[in-house]
Scaffold this motif. Structure first.
Motif, PDB file in Angstrom:
ATOM      1  N   VAL A 138       0.908  -1.033  -0.616  1.00  0.00           N
ATOM      2  CA  VAL A 138      -0.024  -0.006  -0.170  1.00  0.00           C
ATOM      3  C   VAL A 138       0.758   1.180  -0.235  1.00  0.00           C
ATOM      4  O   VAL A 138       1.954   0.854   0.591  1.00  0.00           O
ATOM      5  CB  VAL A 138      -0.847   0.190   1.307  1.00  0.00           C
ATOM      6  CG1 VAL A 138      -1.912  -1.130   1.468  1.00  0.00           C
ATOM      7  CG2 VAL A 138      -0.130   0.206   2.775  1.00  0.00           C
ATOM      8  N   GLU A 139       0.062   2.297   0.259  1.00  0.00           N
ATOM      9  CA  GLU A 139       0.466   4.192  -0.265  1.00  0.00           C
ATOM     10  C   GLU A 139       1.591   3.868   1.021  1.00  0.00           C
ATOM     11  O   GLU A 139       1.249   3.652   2.403  1.00  0.00           O
ATOM     12  CB  GLU A 139      -0.080   4.950  -0.026  1.00  0.00           C
ATOM     13  CG  GLU A 139       0.182   6.882  -0.513  1.00  0.00           C
ATOM     14  CD  GLU A 139      -0.985   7.545  -0.561  1.00  0.00           C
ATOM     15  OE1 GLU A 139      -0.186   8.201  -0.904  1.00  0.00           O
ATOM     16  OE2 GLU A 139      -2.186   7.052  -0.303  1.00  0.00           O
ATOM     17  N   GLY A 140       2.616   4.367   1.135  1.00  0.00           N
ATOM     18  CA  GLY A 140       3.786   4.981   2.049  1.00  0.00           C
ATOM     19  C   GLY A 140       4.688   3.095   2.835  1.00  0.00           C
ATOM     20  O   GLY A 140       5.151   3.736   2.990  1.00  0.00           O
ATOM     21  N   ASP A 141       4.255   2.356   1.597  1.00  0.00           N
ATOM     22  CA  ASP A 141       5.171   1.190   2.346  1.00  0.00           C
ATOM     23  C   ASP A 141       6.832   1.370   1.372  1.00  0.00           C
ATOM     24  O   ASP A 141       6.765   2.210   0.038  1.00  0.00           O
ATOM     25  CB  ASP A 141       4.851  -0.366   1.957  1.00  0.00           C
ATOM     26  CG  ASP A 141       3.655  -1.214   1.967  1.00  0.00           C
ATOM     27  OD1 ASP A 141       3.377   0.208   3.933  1.00  0.00           O
ATOM     28  OD2 ASP A 141       2.737  -1.488   2.002  1.00  0.00           O
ATOM     29  N   LEU A 142       8.080   0.607   2.586  1.00  0.00           N
ATOM     30  CA  LEU A 142       9.013   0.626   1.487  1.00  0.00           C
ATOM     31  C   LEU A 142       9.355  -0.153   1.254  1.00  0.00           C
ATOM     32  O   LEU A 142       9.736  -1.217   2.240  1.00  0.00           O
ATOM     33  CB  LEU A 142      10.632   1.700   2.462  1.00  0.00           C
ATOM     34  CG  LEU A 142      11.482   2.045   1.596  1.00  0.00           C
ATOM     35  CD1 LEU A 142      12.036   2.758   0.451  1.00  0.00           C
ATOM     36  CD2 LEU A 142      12.476   2.843   3.074  1.00  0.00           C
ATOM     37  N   LEU A 143       9.466  -0.498   0.063  1.00  0.00           N
ATOM     38  CA  LEU A 143      10.186  -2.231  -0.264  1.00  0.00           C
ATOM     39  C   LEU A 143      11.954  -2.808  -0.307  1.00  0.00           C
ATOM     40  O   LEU A 143      12.802  -1.541  -0.893  1.00  0.00           O
ATOM     41  CB  LEU A 143       9.623  -2.665  -1.361  1.00  0.00           C
ATOM     42  CG  LEU A 143       7.442  -2.402  -1.439  1.00  0.00           C
ATOM     43  CD1 LEU A 143       6.798  -3.328  -2.869  1.00  0.00           C
ATOM     44  CD2 LEU A 143       7.270  -3.292  -0.658  1.00  0.00           C
ATOM     45  N   THR A 144      11.566  -3.476   0.028  1.00  0.00           N
ATOM     46  CA  THR A 144      13.199  -4.233  -0.029  1.00  0.00           C
ATOM     47  C   THR A 144      13.087  -5.526  -0.681  1.00  0.00           C
ATOM     48  O   THR A 144      12.419  -6.274  -1.176  1.00  0.00           O
ATOM     49  CB  THR A 144      14.246  -4.736   1.416  1.00  0.00           C
ATOM     50  OG1 THR A 144      13.451  -3.094   1.855  1.00  0.00           O
ATOM     51  CG2 THR A 144      15.444  -5.196   1.310  1.00  0.00           C
ATOM     52  N   ALA A 145      14.560  -5.530  -1.885  1.00  0.00           N
ATOM     53  CA  ALA A 145      14.302  -6.679  -1.970  1.00  0.00           C
ATOM     54  C   ALA A 145      14.987  -7.554  -2.557  1.00  0.00           C
ATOM     55  O   ALA A 145      16.885  -7.140  -2.010  1.00  0.00           O
ATOM     56  CB  ALA A 145      13.808  -6.717  -4.138  1.00  0.00           C
ATOM     57  N   VAL A 146      15.491  -9.525  -2.518  1.00  0.00           N
ATOM     58  CA  VAL A 146      16.556  -9.978  -2.359  1.00  0.00           C
ATOM     59  C   VAL A 146      16.699 -11.499  -3.683  1.00  0.00           C
ATOM     60  O   VAL A 146      15.738 -11.608  -3.811  1.00  0.00           O
ATOM     61  CB  VAL A 146      17.640 -10.946  -0.557  1.00  0.00           C
ATOM     62  CG1 VAL A 146      17.959 -11.503  -1.611  1.00  0.00           C
ATOM     63  CG2 VAL A 146      17.103  -9.758   0.183  1.00  0.00           C
ATOM     64  N   GLU A 147      17.521 -11.214  -4.224  1.00  0.00           N
ATOM     65  CA  GLU A 147      17.417 -12.726  -5.497  1.00  0.00           C
ATOM     66  C   GLU A 147      18.417 -13.285  -5.118  1.00  0.00           C
ATOM     67  O   GLU A 147      19.281 -13.576  -4.969  1.00  0.00           O
ATOM     68  CB  GLU A 147      17.461 -11.585  -6.389  1.00  0.00           C
ATOM     69  CG  GLU A 147      16.872 -12.435  -7.552  1.00  0.00           C
ATOM     70  CD  GLU A 147      17.514 -11.213  -9.583  1.00  0.00           C
ATOM     71  OE1 GLU A 147      17.125 -12.005 -10.706  1.00  0.00           O
ATOM     72  OE2 GLU A 147      18.955 -10.585  -8.988  1.00  0.00           O
ATOM     73  N   GLU A 148      17.156 -14.502  -5.349  1.00  0.00           N
ATOM     74  CA  GLU A 148      18.195 -15.573  -5.057  1.00  0.00           C
ATOM     75  C   GLU A 148      18.521 -16.232  -6.596  1.00  0.00           C
ATOM     76  O   GLU A 148      17.552 -16.635  -7.221  1.00  0.00           O
ATOM     77  CB  GLU A 148      17.806 -16.635  -3.709  1.00  0.00           C
ATOM     78  CG  GLU A 148      18.535 -18.026  -3.953  1.00  0.00           C
ATOM     79  CD  GLU A 148      17.795 -18.821  -2.715  1.00  0.00           C
ATOM     80  OE1 GLU A 148      18.517 -19.680  -2.697  1.00  0.00           O
ATOM     81  OE2 GLU A 148      16.567 -18.251  -1.856  1.00  0.00           O
ATOM     82  N   LEU A 149      19.664 -17.402  -7.211  1.00  0.00           N
ATOM     83  CA  LEU A 149      19.361 -18.106  -7.867  1.00  0.00           C
ATOM     84  C   LEU A 149      19.052 -19.438  -6.939  1.00  0.00           C
ATOM     85  O   LEU A 149      19.489 -20.127  -6.572  1.00  0.00           O
ATOM     86  CB  LEU A 149      21.149 -18.462  -8.406  1.00  0.00           C
ATOM     87  CG  LEU A 149      21.258 -19.326  -9.219  1.00  0.00           C
ATOM     88  CD1 LEU A 149      20.537 -18.933 -10.806  1.00  0.00           C
ATOM     89  CD2 LEU A 149      22.803 -19.339  -9.783  1.00  0.00           C
ATOM     90  N   VAL A 150      18.345 -19.791  -7.926  1.00  0.00           N
ATOM     91  CA  VAL A 150      17.840 -20.693  -7.504  1.00  0.00           C
ATOM     92  C   VAL A 150      17.925 -22.439  -8.335  1.00  0.00           C
ATOM     93  O   VAL A 150      18.425 -23.836  -7.585  1.00  0.00           O
ATOM     94  CB  VAL A 150      16.290 -21.250  -7.151  1.00  0.00           C
ATOM     95  CG1 VAL A 150      15.430 -22.350  -7.074  1.00  0.00           C
ATOM     96  CG2 VAL A 150      15.672 -20.089  -6.662  1.00  0.00           C
ATOM     97  N   SER A 151      18.312 -22.773  -9.130  1.00  0.00           N
ATOM     98  CA  SER A 151      18.213 -23.647  -9.851  1.00  0.00           C
ATOM     99  C   SER A 151      19.199 -22.510 -11.205  1.00  0.00           C
ATOM    100  O   SER A 151      18.323 -22.496 -12.189  1.00  0.00           O
ATOM    101  CB  SER A 151      17.814 -24.960 -10.571  1.00  0.00           C
ATOM    102  OG  SER A 151      16.743 -24.250 -11.358  1.00  0.00           O
TER     103      SER A 151
END
Length: 196
Positions: A138-151
């Motif tokens: 929702v409006e106001g959220d601050l997002l963080t992302a982490v990417e992982e190599l699965v296969s």
């Protein structure tokens, strides 16, 4: 700068006079790629919080009248704020390609983990993308992302050519640490024009 299989890295390359950023892929063997399975990126933090203005601009471009995007009172009762459209998930973390105060030689955003996997092949195509939403964004959220190599698959023959399927998982969290979404992506890395 070039991609170096030995260091398993892929560096950004400025190829256009406009300064538009492009990336080269890392090259190596299937065994090199397998060594990266399980590795993950450092967390990427969005430069800006989820914005009601961007939510509404996106909805306007699609002519989507969903009150979750337009009616703050309704959305507040239903979701806790104006709801971010699912299709905007990755867009919240895309860095600006240029900033006025960006110093020459300043650090640039890293290429996607999938491009840093050292494999044979000079091109790729996205094979699938599956996104699971666990909490409203929702409006106001601050997002963080982490990417992982699965296969990374063994070599496969397809109509496009010979190559490998590379699967990554990107996990999105909001500022309180709650996982809000997971995006599983598979691309096919192959050598164009090489069909056996």
């Amino acid at each position: 700068m070039q991609c170096r299989a030995a260091s398993l890295s892929c560096d950004p390359v400025d190829q256009h006079p406009s300064g538009q950023l492009s990336y080269q892929m890392a090259f190596g063997t299937y065994q090199d790629a397998l060594q990266m399975v399980g590795s993950a990126t450092e967390p990427r933090i969005a430069a800006h919080r989820v914005s009601g203005a961007r939510i509404q601009l996106f909805a306007a471009m699609l002519r989507d009248a969903n009150p979750s995007y337009w009616d703050a009172e309704f959305a507040g009762r239903q979701w806790g704020g104006l709801l971010a459209p699912p299709a905007l998930l990755m867009g919240w973390l895309i860095p600006a390609p240029w900033l006025p105060d960006q110093a020459v030689g300043a650090a640039r955003p890293a290429a996607s983990l999938a491009l840093r996997v050292p494999l044979p092949g000079n091109t790729f195509i996205n094979a699938s993308n599956d996104v699971e939403f666990l909490e409203p964004i929702v409006e106001g959220d601050l997002l963080t992302a982490v990417e992982e190599l699965v296969s990374v698959s063994p070599e496969k023959q397809t109509r496009l050519g010979v190559g490998h399927f590379v699967e990554t998982l990107e996990t999105y969290r909001r500022q309180d640490g709650a996982v809000v979404a997971r995006s599983r992506n598979t691309l096919f890395r192959f050598t164009s024009g090489q069909v056996s």
